[in-house]
Design a protein around this motif. Structure first.
Motif, PDB file in Angstrom:
ATOM      1  N   ILE A 165       0.829  -1.203   0.000  1.00 13.42           N
ATOM      2  CA  ILE A 165       0.000   0.000   0.000  1.00 13.42           C
ATOM      3  C   ILE A 165       0.865   1.255   0.000  1.00 13.42           C
ATOM      4  N   ARG A 166       0.284   2.337  -0.470  1.00 15.74           N
ATOM      5  CA  ARG A 166       0.897   3.655  -0.345  1.00 15.74           C
ATOM      6  C   ARG A 166       0.206   4.336   0.829  1.00 15.74           C
ATOM      7  N   LEU A 167       0.997   4.702   1.820  1.00 17.94           N
ATOM      8  CA  LEU A 167       0.502   5.306   3.043  1.00 17.94           C
ATOM      9  C   LEU A 167       0.927   6.765   3.098  1.00 17.94           C
ATOM     10  N   CYS A 168      -0.045   7.657   3.202  1.00 15.22           N
ATOM     11  CA  CYS A 168       0.241   9.083   3.349  1.00 15.22           C
ATOM     12  C   CYS A 168      -0.044   9.475   4.794  1.00 15.22           C
ATOM     13  N   ILE A 169       0.825  10.310   5.338  1.00 17.08           N
ATOM     14  CA  ILE A 169       0.721  10.709   6.740  1.00 17.08           C
ATOM     15  C   ILE A 169       0.780  12.227   6.816  1.00 17.08           C
ATOM     16  N   GLY A 170      -0.165  12.810   7.520  1.00 16.88           N
ATOM     17  CA  GLY A 170      -0.254  14.267   7.633  1.00 16.88           C
ATOM     18  C   GLY A 170       0.669  14.844   8.677  1.00 16.88           C
ATOM     19  N   SER A 171       1.933  14.471   8.610  1.00 15.53           N
ATOM     20  CA  SER A 171       2.943  14.991   9.534  1.00 15.53           C
ATOM     21  C   SER A 171       4.317  14.576   9.031  1.00 15.53           C
ATOM     22  N   VAL A 172       5.303  15.397   9.339  1.00  9.21           N
ATOM     23  CA  VAL A 172       6.695  15.021   9.069  1.00  9.21           C
ATOM     24  C   VAL A 172       7.421  14.738  10.384  1.00  9.21           C
ATOM     25  N   ASN A 173       6.685  14.734  11.496  1.00 10.76           N
ATOM     26  CA  ASN A 173       7.265  14.426  12.796  1.00 10.76           C
ATOM     27  C   ASN A 173       7.727  12.968  12.785  1.00 10.76           C
ATOM     28  N   PRO A 174       9.034  12.719  12.932  1.00 14.69           N
ATOM     29  CA  PRO A 174       9.559  11.348  12.834  1.00 14.69           C
ATOM     30  C   PRO A 174       8.911  10.370  13.816  1.00 14.69           C
ATOM     31  N   ALA A 218       5.240  11.229   3.943  1.00 17.80           N
ATOM     32  CA  ALA A 218       4.990  12.124   5.064  1.00 17.80           C
ATOM     33  C   ALA A 218       4.819  13.531   4.496  1.00 17.80           C
ATOM     34  N   VAL A 219       3.704  14.167   4.833  1.00 21.19           N
ATOM     35  CA  VAL A 219       3.344  15.454   4.249  1.00 21.19           C
ATOM     36  C   VAL A 219       3.198  16.499   5.352  1.00 21.19           C
ATOM     37  N   LYS A 220       3.888  17.612   5.193  1.00 18.60           N
ATOM     38  CA  LYS A 220       3.722  18.724   6.137  1.00 18.60           C
ATOM     39  C   LYS A 220       2.405  19.408   5.814  1.00 18.60           C
ATOM     40  N   VAL A 221       1.526  19.476   6.807  1.00 20.05           N
ATOM     41  CA  VAL A 221       0.224  20.102   6.606  1.00 20.05           C
ATOM     42  C   VAL A 221       0.015  21.186   7.657  1.00 20.05           C
ATOM     43  N   GLU A 222      -0.792  22.168   7.306  1.00 21.56           N
ATOM     44  CA  GLU A 222      -1.165  23.237   8.224  1.00 21.56           C
ATOM     45  C   GLU A 222      -2.643  23.076   8.552  1.00 21.56           C
ATOM     46  N   THR A 223      -2.945  22.847   9.820  1.00 27.04           N
ATOM     47  CA  THR A 223      -4.332  22.633  10.231  1.00 27.04           C
ATOM     48  C   THR A 223      -5.027  23.924  10.626  1.00 27.04           C
ATOM     49  N   GLY A 224      -4.270  24.958  10.926  1.00 23.28           N
ATOM     50  CA  GLY A 224      -4.860  26.194  11.400  1.00 23.28           C
ATOM     51  C   GLY A 224      -5.276  26.142  12.866  1.00 23.28           C
ATOM     52  N   LEU A 225      -4.966  25.037  13.532  1.00 27.68           N
ATOM     53  CA  LEU A 225      -5.305  24.881  14.949  1.00 27.68           C
ATOM     54  C   LEU A 225      -4.166  25.405  15.817  1.00 27.68           C
ATOM     55  N   PRO A 226      -4.445  25.660  17.100  1.00 22.58           N
ATOM     56  CA  PRO A 226      -3.389  26.140  17.990  1.00 22.58           C
ATOM     57  C   PRO A 226      -2.266  25.108  18.121  1.00 22.58           C
ATOM     58  N   CYS A 267      -2.840   7.752  -2.810  1.00 24.29           N
ATOM     59  CA  CYS A 267      -2.738   7.169  -1.465  1.00 24.29           C
ATOM     60  C   CYS A 267      -3.805   6.098  -1.291  1.00 24.29           C
ATOM     61  N   ASP A 268      -3.416   4.965  -0.746  1.00 24.22           N
ATOM     62  CA  ASP A 268      -4.408   3.956  -0.371  1.00 24.22           C
ATOM     63  C   ASP A 268      -5.032   4.312   0.972  1.00 24.22           C
ATOM     64  N   PHE A 269      -4.189   4.801   1.872  1.00 30.41           N
ATOM     65  CA  PHE A 269      -4.619   5.241   3.193  1.00 30.41           C
ATOM     66  C   PHE A 269      -3.938   6.562   3.500  1.00 30.41           C
ATOM     67  N   SER A 270      -4.618   7.363   4.294  1.00 27.62           N
ATOM     68  CA  SER A 270      -4.019   8.579   4.807  1.00 27.62           C
ATOM     69  C   SER A 270      -4.343   8.650   6.293  1.00 27.62           C
ATOM     70  N   THR A 271      -3.361   9.040   7.075  1.00 25.31           N
ATOM     71  CA  THR A 271      -3.536   9.077   8.520  1.00 25.31           C
ATOM     72  C   THR A 271      -3.056  10.405   9.081  1.00 25.31           C
ATOM     73  N   GLY A 272      -3.831  10.934  10.000  1.00 19.45           N
ATOM     74  CA  GLY A 272      -3.437  12.120  10.741  1.00 19.45           C
ATOM     75  C   GLY A 272      -3.381  11.792  12.212  1.00 19.45           C
ATOM     76  N   VAL A 273      -2.339  12.239  12.877  1.00 22.25           N
ATOM     77  CA  VAL A 273      -2.200  12.049  14.322  1.00 22.25           C
ATOM     78  C   VAL A 273      -2.067  13.424  14.959  1.00 22.25           C
ATOM     79  N   GLU A 274      -2.870  13.665  15.978  1.00 22.10           N
ATOM     80  CA  GLU A 274      -2.810  14.932  16.704  1.00 22.10           C
ATOM     81  C   GLU A 274      -2.764  14.640  18.197  1.00 22.10           C
ATOM     82  N   ALA A 275      -1.838  15.279  18.881  1.00 25.19           N
ATOM     83  CA  ALA A 275      -1.745  15.162  20.332  1.00 25.19           C
ATOM     84  C   ALA A 275      -2.280  16.431  20.964  1.00 25.19           C
TER      85      ALA A 275
END
Length: 181
Positions: free
Chosen positions: A3-12, A33-41, A66-74
């Motif tokens: 699969i091709r996995l896209c991730i909404g972060s470049v944080n290792p 890994a894609v650098k994205v801007e969410t506009g959130l604090p 992308c087969d899958f895309s994942t975003g992780v937010e803490a």
């Protein structure tokens, strides 16, 4: 073919955790890994904000191949008088739907929260780096590593959040109306 996995972060740390979770179930042939801007604090506070950040990261990273895309937010959420740190993972699949999962949570020292709410620090990482003389701790082992004396690292929280999100995708027949009737 994997699969091709896209991730909404470049944080290792986040990338490592997401990839590890997907490798538990899918052959992963390509990671973007894609650098994205969410506009959130910088420090999301509240489950609604944390989830929105994870979803935005997944959607903004999704592209045609992308087969899958994942975003992780803490971020922090409040339960009673205590703030907890949690990671949310949002998974989008072209064919298998969407899902949300969470990592285990841990309590944040109250004065850390006060420092962020007062505006003295923008996010948890800044406080931890200042206090412990670390640099970019959130991209490495994370604050959780310091708190647990290196038993748990941040990438593990990202992995667990992603695994929890994948449960609905892997078992979608259980979540479809009337699937077992």
């Amino acid at each position: 073919m994997g699969i091709r996995l896209c991730i909404g972060s470049v944080n290792p740390s986040k990338v490592r955790g997401v990839v590890s979770a997907f490798q538990s179930y899918f052959p992963v042939s390509d990671v973007r890994a894609v650098k994205v801007e969410t506009g959130l604090p910088p420090q999301p506070i509240g489950l609604d904000v944390i989830v929105r950040g994870a979803e935005l990261r997944a959607r903004l990273a999704m592209s045609g191949d992308c087969d899958f895309s994942t975003g992780v937010e803490a971020g922090f959420y409040r339960f009673g008088s205590t703030y907890f740190d949690v990671e949310a993972a949002y998974v989008v699949s072209r064919e298998l739907g969407e899902s949300l999962g969470f990592s285990p949570s841990f309590p944040v020292p109250p004065w850390f929260v006060d420092e962020i709410l007062s505006g003295r620090f923008r996010e948890l990482e800044e406080i931890v780096d200042s206090l412990y003389k670390t640099e970019n701790i959130g991209e490495k082992t994370g604050f959780i590593s310091l708190l647990t004396r290196h038993v748990v690292v941040r990438s593990e929280l990202s992995r667990l959040a992603t695994l929890m999100a994948l449960t609905k995708i892997l078992n979608r027949e259980l979540y479809e109306k009337g699937a077992l009737r």
